[in-house]
Design an enzyme around this catalytic site. Structure first.
Site, PDB file in Angstrom:
ATOM      1  N   TYR A 159      -1.131  -0.245  10.206  1.00 54.28           N
ATOM      2  CA  TYR A 159      -1.222  -0.648   8.794  1.00 54.28           C
ATOM      3  C   TYR A 159      -0.025  -0.088   8.017  1.00 54.28           C
ATOM      4  O   TYR A 159       0.601  -0.803   7.219  1.00 54.28           O
ATOM      5  CB  TYR A 159      -2.542  -0.119   8.239  1.00 54.28           C
ATOM      6  N   SER A 176       0.866  -1.197   0.000  1.00 50.66           N
ATOM      7  CA  SER A 176       0.000   0.000   0.000  1.00 50.66           C
ATOM      8  C   SER A 176       0.890   1.231   0.000  1.00 50.66           C
ATOM      9  O   SER A 176       2.000   1.214   0.555  1.00 50.66           O
ATOM     10  CB  SER A 176      -0.869   0.020   1.258  1.00 50.66           C
TER      11      SER A 176
HETATM   12  P1  NDP Z   1     -10.869  -6.693   0.981  1.00 54.64           P
HETATM   13  O1  NDP Z   1     -11.155  -6.560   2.438  1.00 54.64           O
HETATM   14  O2  NDP Z   1     -11.966  -6.641   0.011  1.00 54.64           O
HETATM   15  O3  NDP Z   1     -10.015  -8.006   0.700  1.00 54.64           O
HETATM   16  C1  NDP Z   1      -9.061  -8.487   1.605  1.00 54.64           C
HETATM   17  C2  NDP Z   1      -9.110  -9.981   1.549  1.00 54.64           C
HETATM   18  O4  NDP Z   1      -8.175 -10.506   2.500  1.00 54.64           O
HETATM   19  C3  NDP Z   1     -10.493 -10.514   1.929  1.00 54.64           C
HETATM   20  O5  NDP Z   1     -10.827 -11.578   1.079  1.00 54.64           O
HETATM   21  C4  NDP Z   1     -10.265 -10.997   3.359  1.00 54.64           C
HETATM   22  O6  NDP Z   1     -11.136 -12.038   3.737  1.00 54.64           O
HETATM   23  C5  NDP Z   1      -8.838 -11.499   3.266  1.00 54.64           C
HETATM   24  N1  NDP Z   1      -8.241 -11.673   4.568  1.00 54.64           N
HETATM   25  C6  NDP Z   1      -8.231 -10.816   5.614  1.00 54.64           C
HETATM   26  N2  NDP Z   1      -7.597 -11.367   6.659  1.00 54.64           N
HETATM   27  C7  NDP Z   1      -7.198 -12.603   6.269  1.00 54.64           C
HETATM   28  C8  NDP Z   1      -6.518 -13.662   6.891  1.00 54.64           C
HETATM   29  N3  NDP Z   1      -6.090 -13.567   8.155  1.00 54.64           N
HETATM   30  N4  NDP Z   1      -6.282 -14.790   6.197  1.00 54.64           N
HETATM   31  C9  NDP Z   1      -6.693 -14.909   4.915  1.00 54.64           C
HETATM   32  N5  NDP Z   1      -7.364 -13.943   4.263  1.00 54.64           N
HETATM   33  C10 NDP Z   1      -7.617 -12.800   4.943  1.00 54.64           C
HETATM   34  O7  NDP Z   1      -9.802  -5.548   0.680  1.00 54.64           O
HETATM   35  P2  NDP Z   1      -9.171  -5.023  -0.684  1.00 54.64           P
HETATM   36  O8  NDP Z   1      -9.497  -5.908  -1.821  1.00 54.64           O
HETATM   37  O9  NDP Z   1      -9.486  -3.586  -0.745  1.00 54.64           O
HETATM   38  O10 NDP Z   1      -7.611  -5.160  -0.328  1.00 54.64           O
HETATM   39  C11 NDP Z   1      -6.781  -6.187  -0.837  1.00 54.64           C
HETATM   40  C12 NDP Z   1      -5.331  -5.843  -0.540  1.00 54.64           C
HETATM   41  O11 NDP Z   1      -5.020  -4.571  -1.106  1.00 54.64           O
HETATM   42  C13 NDP Z   1      -5.017  -5.732   0.948  1.00 54.64           C
HETATM   43  O12 NDP Z   1      -3.730  -6.242   1.209  1.00 54.64           O
HETATM   44  C14 NDP Z   1      -5.060  -4.240   1.188  1.00 54.64           C
HETATM   45  O13 NDP Z   1      -4.273  -3.860   2.289  1.00 54.64           O
HETATM   46  C15 NDP Z   1      -4.474  -3.723  -0.124  1.00 54.64           C
HETATM   47  N6  NDP Z   1      -4.829  -2.331  -0.422  1.00 54.64           N
HETATM   48  C16 NDP Z   1      -6.120  -1.970  -0.700  1.00 54.64           C
HETATM   49  C17 NDP Z   1      -6.414  -0.644  -0.972  1.00 54.64           C
HETATM   50  C18 NDP Z   1      -7.795  -0.185  -1.279  1.00 54.64           C
HETATM   51  O14 NDP Z   1      -8.003   1.043  -1.355  1.00 54.64           O
HETATM   52  N7  NDP Z   1      -8.767  -1.065  -1.489  1.00 54.64           N
HETATM   53  C19 NDP Z   1      -5.364   0.398  -0.952  1.00 54.64           C
HETATM   54  C20 NDP Z   1      -4.058  -0.110  -0.663  1.00 54.64           C
HETATM   55  C21 NDP Z   1      -3.797  -1.422  -0.413  1.00 54.64           C
HETATM   56  P3  NDP Z   1     -12.530 -11.653   4.498  1.00 54.64           P
HETATM   57  O15 NDP Z   1     -13.229 -10.720   3.570  1.00 54.64           O
HETATM   58  O16 NDP Z   1     -13.184 -12.971   4.656  1.00 54.64           O
HETATM   59  O17 NDP Z   1     -12.120 -11.017   5.791  1.00 54.64           O
END
Ligand code: NDP
Length: 245
Positions: free
Chosen positions: A153, A140
């Protein structure tokens, strides 16, 4: 055995978009569900429409034994020809560090950074054994400029940059590249739930491009890194120009 890819945390959001695109390109895929098996099944269904094999597997990336079990499941069901591993699973718990319950910042660190290290520990050797492949981590821009009220974070995502550089050096001799995609704001369902119209307008003002980030821009960054064998150890910011270096 055909080629396959693994994206963690891919039942929704960016992870889902990356996975469905990999399936579109003909990769068999492992779908890692965490909180919602139903959403994971939906992703499996969308991938199968492209005629690939898609299998659902539960894994909490914070737990090393579960990450190891996911690797064993992958080797057993897809074989050794892993080509792409994308560490995408992530979350945040908002709050100033000085006010936060330590349990909360530990959860963030264990998911976003330690989870990525567990995955690197288990899956990078599979790529190295193949003498090819891509290890991509979704970081990020917060790893570069921590946001007020989201310190843990920012710390975790800064750690991802160190992991990227270190792992790139370990895997370089095997022809495997390791890179970090650092998104700015991407309008996934989860991020949209936290950002009202005013915040979105502020995010747009912070960018030099007058558009809101969408999952396809991260898909496109992944495809660039997949195509290019000479880029490794890098952080690729995909943020509309909100932060530059
Ligand atoms: P989402 O919350 O939609 O997706 C995150 C995913 O990670 C979900 O499927 C979630 O599962 C899963 N997850 C969380 N904790 C665990 C765990 N302990 N074990 C396995 N899976 C886990 O978020 P985004 O799609 O927005 O984000 C995806 C990535 O991009 C992340 O790393 C985020 O930090 C990064 N990011 C996103 C930004 C944004 O603006 N969207 C900006 C910068 C970075 P569940 O839903 O079941 O909890």
């Amino acid at each position: 055995m055909s080629k396959y890819a693994i994206v963690t945390g891919n039942e929704r959001g960016i992870g889902k978009a990356l996975t469905v695109d990999l399936a579109r390109q003909g990769y068999d895929v492992l779908v890692n569900w965490f909180e919602s098996k139903e959403d994971g099944e939906q992703v499996v269904g969308e991938c199968e429409e492209y005629g690939v094999k898609a299998l659902l597997h539960y894994c909490d990336v914070r737990d090393f034994d579960q990450v190891r079990a996911m690797k064993e499941f992958a080797l057993e069901n897809f074989g050794k020809d892993l080509q792409i591993f994308v560490n995408n699973a992530g979350m945040s718990i908002a709050g100033k560090l000085i006010e936060q319950d330590p349990a909360d910042y530990l959860t963030v660190m264990n998911t976003d950074l330690i989870g990525a290290m567990h995955c690197a520990h288990e899956f990078a050797p599979v790529l190295a054994d193949n003498n090819k492949g891509r290890f991509i981590i979704i970081g990020s821009c917060s790893g570069i400029r921590s946001t007020l009220g989201n310190c843990a974070y920012g710390v975790a995502k800064a750690g991802i940059m160190g992991l990227t550089r270190g792992l790139a050096q370990e895997l370089g001799p095997y022809g495997v590249t390791v890179n970090n995609i650092a998104p700015g704001y991407i309008n996934t369902a989860r991020s949209a739930a936290f950002c009202g119209p005013e915040m979105i307008a502020g995010i747009k003002r912070s960018q030099v491009l007058d558009r809101i980030g969408v999952e396809e821009y991260i898909v496109s960054a992944m495809n660039y890194l997949m195509d290019n064998p000479f880029v490794t150890g890098q952080t690729l910011m995909v943020n509309g120009g909100s932060l530059m270096f």
